[in-house]
Design an enzyme around this catalytic site. Structure first.
Site, short mmCIF file in Angstrom:
data_model
loop_
_atom_site.label_atom_id
_atom_site.label_comp_id
_atom_site.label_asym_id
_atom_site.label_seq_id
_atom_site.Cartn_x
_atom_site.Cartn_y
_atom_site.Cartn_z
N ARG A 91 51.32 -84.78 18.66
CA ARG A 91 50.92 -84.28 17.36
C ARG A 91 49.71 -83.38 17.55
O ARG A 91 48.83 -83.65 18.38
CB ARG A 91 50.57 -85.42 16.40
CG ARG A 91 51.80 -86.11 15.82
CD ARG A 91 52.54 -85.18 14.87
NE ARG A 91 53.80 -85.75 14.39
CZ ARG A 91 54.98 -85.52 14.94
NH1 ARG A 91 55.08 -84.74 16.03
NH2 ARG A 91 56.07 -86.04 14.43
N GLU A 100 49.42 -76.71 11.81
CA GLU A 100 50.47 -75.72 12.05
C GLU A 100 51.20 -75.38 10.75
O GLU A 100 51.31 -76.23 9.86
CB GLU A 100 51.45 -76.22 13.12
CG GLU A 100 52.17 -77.51 12.80
CD GLU A 100 53.03 -78.02 13.96
OE1 GLU A 100 54.23 -78.20 13.72
OE2 GLU A 100 52.53 -78.25 15.08
N HIS A 160 56.66 -75.60 18.12
CA HIS A 160 57.17 -76.94 17.80
C HIS A 160 58.67 -77.04 18.09
O HIS A 160 59.48 -77.31 17.20
CB HIS A 160 56.88 -77.28 16.33
CG HIS A 160 56.77 -78.77 16.09
ND1 HIS A 160 55.90 -79.32 15.19
CD2 HIS A 160 57.45 -79.82 16.64
CE1 HIS A 160 56.03 -80.64 15.18
NE2 HIS A 160 56.96 -80.96 16.05
#
Length: 342
Positions: free
Chosen positions: A261, A290, A308
């Site tokens: 994370r 993000e 991601h």
């Protein structure tokens, strides 16, 4: 939010003429086509056709309008979003293994069950951790940018020297499913010694798969490892776990990899450590806040930055969707979903 798409709101039950209403389900982002099609067959589904994250107000309204809301890690389901008196929805069936985007305590107070999608994305996320390790160690991002910009002048012995990881020490912080899968790839694929720290006890047989050796602290792993791969949960308890002070404990030749994370790493501190030569490189797939990324990280050539992509294969993203459907099916049958986390 666009107009609703989905199946008709009612269907006749096979055993008689009674009419049963399909549960109303909101999918907050676009999912793989096959999963969306199956959802439409099973439920009265609304899709977020615009495929942008929902606002807090939109999520709050959805809790009043739907029987189930299926958010993703890009949806902030915090206490404000959950401040709904007697919501119609009774389940947040999240699409993703991490659930730090959901205030689970607030969800429980609102009477909501929370589920996630573990196990199905472990291998793909571990694959990406190794990808980031290699890219950062061998300066692959820099190299591609140089070639694409037309700045490469040809092979030379001192050009873009990187770091050898084979035979080194692979340190894992968070020795759960994904951490263990990454360890297997590092150990069996690159002959790396595996060390780890986990806040919870690890069964000896799980560590034995890679000959992994436990260390008694985060600091011990940071000091010894040539590559440090992060696989712990996010949230308040691990906020900026990788800080200026801890980065200073790492070897100047070390690589930091984060597929966990974004908030686990202090991005500004990491960028400063990279530029100062405190560590050699970093590979990041997740970022605090993000899709925004701190300018300091964007500016440094020593960080590999991916958008991601940890679970971004079709097979895995479909498997995540099937897992959500399993959780929804159990819930609407009055059973406890297998993947309940709150």
């Amino acid at each position: 939010m666009e107009n609703r798409t989905g199946s008709a709101g009612r269907r006749k039950q096979a055993w008689g003429n009674a009419v049963a209403t399909k549960p109303k389900v909101l999918i907050t982002r676009r999912w793989p086509e096959a999963v969306e099609a199956k959802l439409k067959e099973t439920y009265d589904v609304t899709l977020n056709e615009s495929d942008v994250p929902m606002t807090v107000d939109e999520i709050r309204q959805a809790l009043n309008d739907y029987d189930a809301v299926c958010p993703t890690v890009s949806d902030k389901v915090d206490a404000a979003a959950l401040a709904v008196e007697a919501p119609r929805a009774k389940i947040l069936a999240s699409y993703g293994v991490g659930y730090s985007h959901i205030d689970t305590e607030a969800a429980k107070k609102a009477g909501l069950v929370v589920t996630n999608t573990p196990e199905v994305l472990s291998g793909c996320t571990a694959d990406l951790a190794i990808t980031l390790m290699l890219m950062a160690a061998r300066r692959a991002g820099e190299g591609e940018r140089e070639v694409r910009a037309g700045k490469w002048t040809g092979w030379r012995p001192t050009h873009m020297i990187g770091t050898k990881v084979s035979g080194g020490v692979f340190g894992v912080l968070g020795f759960g499913r994904i951490g263990r899968e990454a360890a297997k790839r590092a150990h069996f694929g690159f002959g790396m010694k595996v060390i780890y720290f986990d806040a919870y006890p690890v069964k000896p047989e799980l560590a034995a798969e890679t000959g992994a050796e436990a260390r008694d602290s985060i600091e011990a792993v940071l000091a010894e490892a040539d590559v440090v791969s992060l696989h712990m949960p996010g949230g308040k308890e691990n906020y900026h776990l990788i800080s200026t002070e801890r980065l200073k404990l790492m070897k100047p030749t070390a690589i930091l990899v984060n597929t966990a994370r974004g908030e686990v790493v202090d991005g500004v501190a990491l960028a400063a450590a990279l530029e100062a030569g405190t560590i050699a490189g970093a590979g990041l797939d997740v970022f605090e806040g993000e899709p925004k990324i701190v300018p300091e990280l964007l500016a440094t050539e020593k960080a590999v930055l991916l958008p991601h992509l940890g679970s971004a294969t079709l097979a895995t993203r479909e498997a995540m969707g099937w897992r959500v459907m399993d959780n929804l099916e159990a819930f609407f049958k009055g059973e406890t979903p297998k993947d309940r986390v709150a």
